[in-house]
Design an enzyme around this catalytic site. Structure first.
Site, PDB file in Angstrom:
ATOM      1  N   TYR A 114     -14.995   1.213  -6.731  1.00  0.00           N
ATOM      2  CA  TYR A 114     -16.253   1.940  -6.559  1.00  0.00           C
ATOM      3  C   TYR A 114     -17.116   1.822  -7.814  1.00  0.00           C
ATOM      4  CZ  TYR A 114     -13.491   3.501  -2.672  1.00  0.00           C
ATOM      5  OH  TYR A 114     -12.696   3.496  -1.549  1.00  0.00           O
TER       6      TYR A 114
ATOM      7  N   GLU B 229       7.417  -6.845   1.184  1.00  0.00           N
ATOM      8  CA  GLU B 229       6.216  -6.710   2.035  1.00  0.00           C
ATOM      9  C   GLU B 229       5.254  -7.888   1.825  1.00  0.00           C
ATOM     10  OE1 GLU B 229       5.513  -4.501   4.322  1.00  0.00           O
ATOM     11  OE2 GLU B 229       6.682  -2.698   3.919  1.00  0.00           O
TER      12      GLU B 229
ATOM     13  N   ARG C 251       0.897   9.989   5.971  1.00  0.00           N
ATOM     14  CA  ARG C 251       1.048   8.568   6.276  1.00  0.00           C
ATOM     15  C   ARG C 251       2.350   7.982   5.705  1.00  0.00           C
ATOM     16  NH1 ARG C 251      -4.087   8.467   8.043  1.00  0.00           N
ATOM     17  NH2 ARG C 251      -5.861   8.489   6.650  1.00  0.00           N
TER      18      ARG C 251
ATOM     19  N   LYS D 264       0.859  -1.183   0.000  1.00  0.00           N
ATOM     20  CA  LYS D 264       0.000   0.000   0.000  1.00  0.00           C
ATOM     21  C   LYS D 264       0.889   1.224   0.000  1.00  0.00           C
ATOM     22  CE  LYS D 264      -3.540   2.431   2.602  1.00  0.00           C
ATOM     23  NZ  LYS D 264      -4.484   2.368   3.721  1.00  0.00           N
TER      24      LYS D 264
ATOM     25  N   ARG E 177     -10.824   9.974   1.897  1.00  0.00           N
ATOM     26  CA  ARG E 177     -10.727  10.615   3.213  1.00  0.00           C
ATOM     27  C   ARG E 177     -11.914  11.539   3.456  1.00  0.00           C
ATOM     28  NH1 ARG E 177      -4.076  11.172   3.091  1.00  0.00           N
ATOM     29  NH2 ARG E 177      -3.756   8.908   2.960  1.00  0.00           N
TER      30      ARG E 177
ATOM     31  N   SER F 147     -10.160   5.609  -4.571  1.00  0.00           N
ATOM     32  CA  SER F 147     -11.103   6.716  -4.719  1.00  0.00           C
ATOM     33  C   SER F 147     -10.664   7.759  -5.744  1.00  0.00           C
ATOM     34  CB  SER F 147     -11.310   7.379  -3.356  1.00  0.00           C
ATOM     35  OG  SER F 147     -10.077   7.834  -2.823  1.00  0.00           O
TER      36      SER F 147
ATOM     37  N   LYS G 254      -2.150  -1.560  -3.836  1.00  0.00           N
ATOM     38  CA  LYS G 254      -3.009  -0.368  -3.767  1.00  0.00           C
ATOM     39  C   LYS G 254      -2.169   0.882  -3.862  1.00  0.00           C
ATOM     40  CE  LYS G 254      -5.938   1.937  -0.479  1.00  0.00           C
ATOM     41  NZ  LYS G 254      -6.339   2.018   0.903  1.00  0.00           N
TER      42      LYS G 254
HETATM   43  C1  PBG Z   1      -7.087   3.173   5.588  1.00  0.00           C
HETATM   44  C2  PBG Z   1      -7.550   3.140   4.190  1.00  0.00           C
HETATM   45  C3  PBG Z   1      -7.469   4.160   3.245  1.00  0.00           C
HETATM   46  C4  PBG Z   1      -8.020   3.673   2.064  1.00  0.00           C
HETATM   47  C5  PBG Z   1      -8.451   2.372   2.320  1.00  0.00           C
HETATM   48  N1  PBG Z   1      -8.131   2.060   3.634  1.00  0.00           N
HETATM   49  C6  PBG Z   1      -7.024   5.554   3.422  1.00  0.00           C
HETATM   50  C7  PBG Z   1      -5.621   5.903   3.606  1.00  0.00           C
HETATM   51  O1  PBG Z   1      -4.730   5.061   3.692  1.00  0.00           O
HETATM   52  O2  PBG Z   1      -5.402   7.099   3.701  1.00  0.00           O
HETATM   53  C8  PBG Z   1      -8.120   4.445   0.787  1.00  0.00           C
HETATM   54  C9  PBG Z   1      -9.006   3.859  -0.256  1.00  0.00           C
HETATM   55  C10 PBG Z   1      -9.347   4.760  -1.372  1.00  0.00           C
HETATM   56  O3  PBG Z   1      -8.739   5.830  -1.610  1.00  0.00           O
HETATM   57  O4  PBG Z   1     -10.303   4.426  -2.080  1.00  0.00           O
HETATM   58  N2  PBG Z   1      -8.005   2.608   6.476  1.00  0.00           N
END
Ligand code: PBG
Length: 310
Positions: A299, A219, A203, A181, A191, A260, A234
């Site tokens: 989505y 990982e 993050r 990720k 968010r 997203s 991701k």
């Molecule tokens: C963290 C989490 C995130 C997403 C999925 N799980 C947010 C992040 O890491 O800031 C993002 C998914 C997306 O953008 O569709 N719980």
């Protein structure tokens, strides 16, 4: 002829629909940066999952937006927390006919918006967070999740969750590890939807750095050694090379999260009339499958399922 010789196919069977459920609302609330996506009430979530199941979508992943947040993300493992309530209802409604996944993380539940507990310097406290993740996974599995999906990128999280699940009698619950990720700028709309933007900092101290590819395989290897059943990359499109190299390296089920920002960009350009949104959606999703992902969290799950069935 193209249909006959296609090497890759889009199928409803490979889709996981991410859904947001918010505590304390009576009607769904739209997410401005994600056209067509809403924060669900418990009732509207229930109706939506019925429709997704009827369309043949095999799995959903739930994200919770609690009414109250605190430093340790207490609502995340509260048996009456928003996701646990939803899981129990959906499990009652569907039995084993749909896979219920839960995002296992703290960022939606902490008042500071970070994925873990913080130490005195405001840094994520990796080891202290592991115990919380174990408790959250157990609460989710107890409420009816067959799959927990740790997304916080703390080292050792898969092993901690596996141990906690086994100790609580949930040896059958699976772990879908968000193994690779990346600290991406594509999570912005999420968010908004999950109301979890970090209140300070970012993050990058726990998520991966976009220039690194070999690290992703490291990982993935660690997560599998710790007991992950499935792994995930991701975001998806900017990381197709990572998906392909993970696919070449491991034989476990591989997911990709079409996030997203990827969704929002297609809608934004389509709204301007600059692209054909449906065609770009299909092109993007087939490329993720072509790169080697077995299933895609997107989505667009509902829209694609409707197109495939129509
Ligand atoms: C963290 C989490 C995130 C997403 C999925 N799980 C947010 C992040 O890491 O800031 C993002 C998914 C997306 O953008 O569709 N719980």
């Amino acid at each position: 002829m193209r249909r006959l010789v296609a090497e890759t196919r889009l199928s409803v069977d490979d889709l996981v629909a991410p859904l947001f459920v918010k505590e304390g609302i009576d009607a769904p609330e739209p997410v401005a940066s994600m056209p067509g996506v809403v924060q669900h009430s418990q009732a509207s979530l229930r109706a939506e999952v019925r429709e997704l199941a009827a369309l043949g979508i095999p799995a959903v992943i739930l994200f919770g937006v609690p009414a109250r947040k605190d430093a340790r993300g207490s609502a995340a493992d509260d048996p009456d927390g928003v996701v646990q309530v939803a899981l129990r209802t959906l499990r009652d409604d569907h039995g084993d006919d749909i896979v219920l996944m839960a995002d296992t993380c703290l960022d939606e539940y902490t008042d500071h918006g970070h994925c873990g507990l913080l130490d005195d310097h405001g840094e994520a406290d990796n080891d202290a967070t592991l115990e919380r993740y174990g408790a959250v996974a157990v609460a989710q599995a107890t409420a009816g999740a067959q799959v927990v999906a740790p997304s916080g990128m703390m080292d050792g999280q898969v092993a901690a969750i596996r141990e906690a699940l086994d100790d609580a009698g949930h040896a059958g619950a699976s772990i879908l590890a968000y193994s690779a990720k990346y600290a991406s700028a594509l999570y912005g709309p999420f968010r908004d939807a999950a109301e979890c933007a970090p209140s300070f900092g970012d993050r990058r101290s726990y998520q991966m750095d976009p220039p690194n590819a070999r690290e992703a395989l490291e990982e993935v290897g660690l997560d599998l050694a710790e007991g992950a059943d499935m792994v995930m990359v991701k975001p998806a499109l900017a990381y197709l090379d990572i998906i392909a190299s993970v696919r070449a390296a491991v034989d476990v089920p591989l997911g990709a999260y079409h996030v997203s920002g990827e969704y929002a960009m297609v809608h934004a350009a389509a709204q301007q009339g600059w692209i054909d949104g449906d065609a770009v959606m299909r092109e993007h999703l087939v490329s993720i499958r072509r790169a080697g992902a077995d299933f895609v969290l997107t989505y667009f799950a509902r829209a694609l399922a409707e197109q495939l069935s129509g």
